[in-house]
Design a protein around this motif. Structure first.
Motif, PDB file in Angstrom:
ATOM      1  N   LEU A   1       0.809  -1.226   0.000  1.00  0.00           N
ATOM      2  CA  LEU A   1       0.000   0.000   0.000  1.00  0.00           C
ATOM      3  C   LEU A   1       0.845   1.280   0.000  1.00  0.00           C
ATOM      4  O   LEU A   1       0.389   2.315  -0.482  1.00  0.00           O
ATOM      5  N   GLY A   2       2.050   1.203   0.567  1.00  0.00           N
ATOM      6  CA  GLY A   2       2.984   2.327   0.510  1.00  0.00           C
ATOM      7  C   GLY A   2       2.416   3.634   1.022  1.00  0.00           C
ATOM      8  O   GLY A   2       1.710   3.692   2.029  1.00  0.00           O
ATOM      9  N   ARG A   3       2.697   4.710   0.287  1.00  0.00           N
ATOM     10  CA  ARG A   3       2.239   6.050   0.656  1.00  0.00           C
ATOM     11  C   ARG A   3       0.847   6.366   0.112  1.00  0.00           C
ATOM     12  O   ARG A   3       0.210   7.326   0.555  1.00  0.00           O
ATOM     13  N   GLU A   4       0.382   5.569  -0.841  1.00  0.00           N
ATOM     14  CA  GLU A   4      -0.847   5.921  -1.547  1.00  0.00           C
ATOM     15  C   GLU A   4      -2.115   5.641  -0.747  1.00  0.00           C
ATOM     16  O   GLU A   4      -3.064   6.429  -0.765  1.00  0.00           O
ATOM     17  N   ILE A   5      -2.135   4.508  -0.046  1.00  0.00           N
ATOM     18  CA  ILE A   5      -3.345   4.105   0.681  1.00  0.00           C
ATOM     19  C   ILE A   5      -3.034   4.093   2.179  1.00  0.00           C
ATOM     20  O   ILE A   5      -2.098   3.424   2.609  1.00  0.00           O
ATOM     21  N   PRO A   6      -3.798   4.814   2.994  1.00  0.00           N
ATOM     22  CA  PRO A   6      -3.557   4.813   4.444  1.00  0.00           C
ATOM     23  C   PRO A   6      -3.672   3.406   5.046  1.00  0.00           C
ATOM     24  O   PRO A   6      -4.586   2.651   4.700  1.00  0.00           O
ATOM     25  N   TRP A   7      -2.752   3.086   5.939  1.00  0.00           N
ATOM     26  CA  TRP A   7      -2.759   1.787   6.592  1.00  0.00           C
ATOM     27  C   TRP A   7      -2.140   1.921   7.980  1.00  0.00           C
ATOM     28  O   TRP A   7      -1.392   2.863   8.266  1.00  0.00           O
TER      29      TRP A   7
ATOM     30  N   ASN B   1       2.732   4.810  12.016  1.00  0.00           N
ATOM     31  CA  ASN B   1       3.767   4.844  10.980  1.00  0.00           C
ATOM     32  C   ASN B   1       3.836   6.258  10.409  1.00  0.00           C
ATOM     33  O   ASN B   1       2.831   6.963  10.319  1.00  0.00           O
ATOM     34  N   SER B   2       5.046   6.650  10.045  1.00  0.00           N
ATOM     35  CA  SER B   2       5.274   8.026   9.603  1.00  0.00           C
ATOM     36  C   SER B   2       4.648   8.323   8.246  1.00  0.00           C
ATOM     37  O   SER B   2       4.440   9.489   7.897  1.00  0.00           O
ATOM     38  N   LEU B   3       4.324   7.293   7.466  1.00  0.00           N
ATOM     39  CA  LEU B   3       3.719   7.516   6.150  1.00  0.00           C
ATOM     40  C   LEU B   3       2.276   8.009   6.276  1.00  0.00           C
ATOM     41  O   LEU B   3       1.804   8.784   5.434  1.00  0.00           O
ATOM     42  N   HIS B   4       1.585   7.545   7.325  1.00  0.00           N
ATOM     43  CA  HIS B   4       0.162   7.876   7.468  1.00  0.00           C
ATOM     44  C   HIS B   4      -0.156   8.178   8.936  1.00  0.00           C
ATOM     45  O   HIS B   4      -0.804   7.359   9.624  1.00  0.00           O
ATOM     46  N   PRO B   5       0.262   9.338   9.437  1.00  0.00           N
ATOM     47  CA  PRO B   5       0.000   9.676  10.844  1.00  0.00           C
ATOM     48  C   PRO B   5      -1.486   9.673  11.186  1.00  0.00           C
ATOM     49  O   PRO B   5      -1.880   9.256  12.286  1.00  0.00           O
ATOM     50  N   GLU B   6      -2.318  10.128  10.254  1.00  0.00           N
ATOM     51  CA  GLU B   6      -3.746  10.222  10.533  1.00  0.00           C
ATOM     52  C   GLU B   6      -4.372   8.842  10.709  1.00  0.00           C
ATOM     53  O   GLU B   6      -5.402   8.697  11.403  1.00  0.00           O
ATOM     54  N   ALA B   7      -3.764   7.817  10.102  1.00  0.00           N
ATOM     55  CA  ALA B   7      -4.312   6.461  10.219  1.00  0.00           C
ATOM     56  C   ALA B   7      -4.341   6.006  11.670  1.00  0.00           C
ATOM     57  O   ALA B   7      -5.269   5.296  12.101  1.00  0.00           O
ATOM     58  N   THR B   8      -3.336   6.421  12.434  1.00  0.00           N
ATOM     59  CA  THR B   8      -3.297   6.054  13.852  1.00  0.00           C
ATOM     60  C   THR B   8      -4.501   6.620  14.590  1.00  0.00           C
ATOM     61  O   THR B   8      -5.147   5.922  15.386  1.00  0.00           O
ATOM     62  N   HIS B   9      -4.841   7.877  14.324  1.00  0.00           N
ATOM     63  CA  HIS B   9      -5.966   8.518  15.004  1.00  0.00           C
ATOM     64  C   HIS B   9      -7.292   7.843  14.635  1.00  0.00           C
ATOM     65  O   HIS B   9      -8.161   7.644  15.498  1.00  0.00           O
ATOM     66  N   ARG B  10      -7.443   7.465  13.379  1.00  0.00           N
ATOM     67  CA  ARG B  10      -8.674   6.809  12.959  1.00  0.00           C
ATOM     68  C   ARG B  10      -8.812   5.428  13.600  1.00  0.00           C
ATOM     69  O   ARG B  10      -9.909   5.040  14.052  1.00  0.00           O
ATOM     70  N   ALA B  11      -7.705   4.685  13.623  1.00  0.00           N
ATOM     71  CA  ALA B  11      -7.756   3.355  14.239  1.00  0.00           C
ATOM     72  C   ALA B  11      -8.032   3.461  15.732  1.00  0.00           C
ATOM     73  O   ALA B  11      -8.830   2.695  16.298  1.00  0.00           O
TER      74      ALA B  11
END
Length: 346
Positions: free
Chosen positions: A101-107, A132-142
């Motif tokens: 998924l890399g940088r393109e899809i939040p994970w 993870n530094s690629l998707h900081p917002e993903a942490t908040h959503r999870a």
């Protein structure tokens, strides 16, 4: 933000998570190859349908199946969606998520520390989230999603998570399956209360999904070290108990005997010092003989020495039956020591 969850997988944990989502009023759908096990109202008929319905995709599947599932899922995903895994290990799943998924899809990688059995017991719910530094917002959503399900959320790196799990989860499984293999708890007419934690461990190993044991042991990079450390500790403990038991079985020596033993030790220490002194003299004799071309060792001299030593021993009241053996050993010891000293100086 109101999330809609799509569960990929409806095994033991998938069903448990679905129940929590329902209780919390979180809309969700499920796609599983065994669709007949999924309640009709939750069924998504295809992976594409599940993806189109969901803002969060949860990979509720074995770690070994993640890469293929993500590869199939990837073309259907958009940057507004979030993909999380719920595996018991984190280093490898996070690597797989990053590679596909890399940088393109939040994970984000997560580990819900609960399952059907703990939920049935009413245990506290905890979840680890690995930022993870690629998707900081993903942490908040999870975090928000799991907190809505009544979980206390802890953030830590995948490495820190797996190291902690190696010292807890890995060893729990290891001990539990060891108890099963050892036949612990079978055919007991009764068991004391102190046995109950052991019985729960044994039951845990029998009732958990078999593949989970292998995943926890083989996929955690710190598992082998943790198991080896436990085995070393148990071996040391076993040896210590054996030594204690031997000491208990051996009657304590009376004080008078201890005193005699100490004096014998002192005499033996003096004997060793005398042997060292004798070896130095033999070394000096060997040097003098070498300078004058005399034989070393001198068998005639040694034979006459033994006769004289017999006379000394008889005079001092010693039994002379083993005297030859003693002095042959002394001669050999002194010659060997003298030769070794000569070699070291060469």
């Amino acid at each position: 933000m109101t999330e809609t969850v799509g569960l990929l997988g409806y095994g033991r944990f998938g069903r448990a998570l679905s129940g929590l989502l329902s209780d919390a009023g979180v809309p969700h759908s499920v796609f599983d190859p065994r669709q007949d096990e999924v309640p009709p109202k939750l069924q998504a008929t295809s992976l594409a349908e599940l993806t189109s319905r969901s803002t969060v995709l949860v990979l509720a599947m074995p770690v070994t199946a993640m890469h293929d599932a993500l590869t199939s899922l990837r073309p259907m995903l958009s940057p507004t969606q979030l993909v999380i895994d719920v595996g018991s290990v984190k280093v490898r799943p996070v690597q797989v998520l990053a590679s596909v998924l890399g940088r393109e899809i939040p994970w984000v990688g997560t580990h819900p520390l609960f399952g059907p059995a703990s939920l049935a017991r009413g245990d506290a719910r905890r979840t680890v989230v690995c930022p993870n530094s690629l998707h900081p917002e993903a942490t908040h959503r999870a975090r928000a999603l799991f907190e809505r399900l009544g979980c206390a959320v802890t953030e830590m790196s995948p490495e820190a998570h797996d190291e902690l799990m190696a010292r807890t989860h890995v060893l729990t499984f290891f001990l539990a399956h060891g108890l099963v293999k050892a036949g612990v708890g079978k055919d007991l007419p009764f068991a004391p209360p102190s046995f109950q934690p052991v019985a729960r461990l044994e039951e845990y190993a029998r009732t958990e999904v078999p593949h989970l044991f292998n995943v926890v042991q083989s996929e955690n990079p710190y598992a082998r070290e943790a198991r080896a450390g436990l085995l070393d500790a148990l071996t040391e403990l076993h040896q210590g108990l054996e030594a204690s038991a031997k000491a208990i079985r051996t009657p304590a020596a009376p004080p008078a005997l201890l005193d005699v033993r100490q004096r014998i030790d002192q005499v033996d220490r003096e004997l060793v010092a005398l042997l060292a002194r004798r070896a130095r003299l033999v070394q000096e004799a060997a040097r003098v003989k070498s300078e004058h071309g005399l034989p070393f060792p001198d068998t005639e001299r040694e034979s006459s020495m033994l006769d004289i030593r017999h006379a000394w021993a008889e005079h001092d009241g010693l039994h002379t039956g083993a005297l030859d053996d003693v002095f042959h050993a002394v001669l050999r010891l002194c010659r060997d020591t003298a030769s070794a000293s000569t070699d070291s100086l060469a």
